[in-house]
Scaffold this active site. Structure first.
Site, PDB file in Angstrom:
ATOM      1  N   ILE A 118      -8.394   3.622  37.576  1.00  0.00           N
ATOM      2  CA  ILE A 118      -8.743   4.926  37.006  1.00  0.00           C
ATOM      3  C   ILE A 118      -7.455   5.726  37.147  1.00  0.00           C
ATOM      4  O   ILE A 118      -7.121   6.193  38.235  1.00  0.00           O
ATOM      5  CB  ILE A 118      -9.907   5.592  37.763  1.00  0.00           C
ATOM      6  CG1 ILE A 118     -11.165   4.731  37.697  1.00  0.00           C
ATOM      7  CG2 ILE A 118     -10.169   6.993  37.194  1.00  0.00           C
ATOM      8  CD1 ILE A 118     -12.323   5.225  38.561  1.00  0.00           C
ATOM      9  N   PRO A 119      -6.688   5.853  36.077  1.00  0.00           N
ATOM     10  CA  PRO A 119      -5.298   6.344  36.175  1.00  0.00           C
ATOM     11  C   PRO A 119      -5.164   7.866  36.329  1.00  0.00           C
ATOM     12  O   PRO A 119      -4.611   8.554  35.472  1.00  0.00           O
ATOM     13  CB  PRO A 119      -4.689   5.852  34.863  1.00  0.00           C
ATOM     14  CG  PRO A 119      -5.836   5.897  33.902  1.00  0.00           C
ATOM     15  CD  PRO A 119      -7.037   5.483  34.708  1.00  0.00           C
ATOM     16  N   CYS A 120      -5.627   8.378  37.455  1.00  0.00           N
ATOM     17  CA  CYS A 120      -5.579   9.821  37.681  1.00  0.00           C
ATOM     18  C   CYS A 120      -4.143  10.344  37.756  1.00  0.00           C
ATOM     19  O   CYS A 120      -3.918  11.544  37.579  1.00  0.00           O
ATOM     20  CB  CYS A 120      -6.368  10.187  38.924  1.00  0.00           C
ATOM     21  SG  CYS A 120      -5.852   9.356  40.418  1.00  0.00           S
ATOM     22  N   HIS A 121      -3.181   9.465  37.949  1.00  0.00           N
ATOM     23  CA  HIS A 121      -1.782   9.895  37.970  1.00  0.00           C
ATOM     24  C   HIS A 121      -1.334  10.402  36.598  1.00  0.00           C
ATOM     25  O   HIS A 121      -0.314  11.070  36.494  1.00  0.00           O
ATOM     26  CB  HIS A 121      -0.872   8.755  38.451  1.00  0.00           C
ATOM     27  CG  HIS A 121      -0.939   7.535  37.601  1.00  0.00           C
ATOM     28  ND1 HIS A 121      -1.944   6.592  37.732  1.00  0.00           N
ATOM     29  CD2 HIS A 121      -0.146   7.098  36.598  1.00  0.00           C
ATOM     30  CE1 HIS A 121      -1.753   5.633  36.851  1.00  0.00           C
ATOM     31  NE2 HIS A 121      -0.667   5.909  36.140  1.00  0.00           N
TER      32      HIS A 121
END
Length: 172
Positions: free
Chosen positions: A139-142
């Site tokens: 989950i690419p919250c970056h």
């Protein structure tokens, strides 16, 4: 519910993944020592050392360890893996679903995510939900940053957020 975890070495350090039969539950970003990774996987991993998978059993997670290694080495990789988000709130699940739609190597703002949810004033709540993301990279919250262009926060530290964005930029 049966859960398993696997800790493996990558070019940037030791990564850990934790999953149930429903899907992935947690990912620990690279650490210098496997014990640090184990600690980040939480109480489950610390109490259940007999559930650790050896290299031969790592197939429980399919090719995920190899894809994570490739990702950290700057290769373009996708993560369509099944997730077990049973401990997340409905709002967190919605935020994370929108977050997963952000294309590889691109960024969006907290306000953009809030608008996609139909809640344009919820940028701060979006940030809090992203801060509780148990599966960074997957989950690419970056990829979510401040409207000002600043990186904002990141659970593993702003240095990791910058590094993950740089890794993705190289892969494109």
């Amino acid at each position: 519910m049966e859960m398993r975890y696997f800790i493996f070495d990558t070019s940037l350090g030791w990564v850990g993944i934790l999953g149930s039969q429903k899907g992935l539950r947690k990912l620990a970003l690279p650490q210098p020592e496997p014990e640090q990774t184990l600690h980040l996987l939480d109480e489950f991993a610390l109490k259940s050392r007999d559930k650790v998978l050896n290299e031969a059993e790592a197939g429980w997670f399919g090719d995920l360890p190899e894809r994570i290694k490739d990702y950290l080495n700057g290769k373009l990789v996708s993560f369509p893996d099944k997730l077990d988000l049973s401990e997340a709130s409905p709002f967190q699940k919605k935020v994370w679903q929108v977050d997963r739609s952000i294309p590889y190597g691109e960024t969006r703002t907290y306000a953009w995510v809030a608008a996609k949810l139909g809640m344009p004033k919820a940028a701060r709540a979006v940030g809090q939900a992203l801060g509780r993301n148990p599966l960074p990279i997957i989950i690419p919250c970056h990829r979510v940053i401040c409207s000002s262009g600043n990186l904002g926060g990141f659970g593993a530290g702003i240095g990791w957020k910058q590094r993950l964005l740089e890794i993705e930029a190289k892969a494109l």
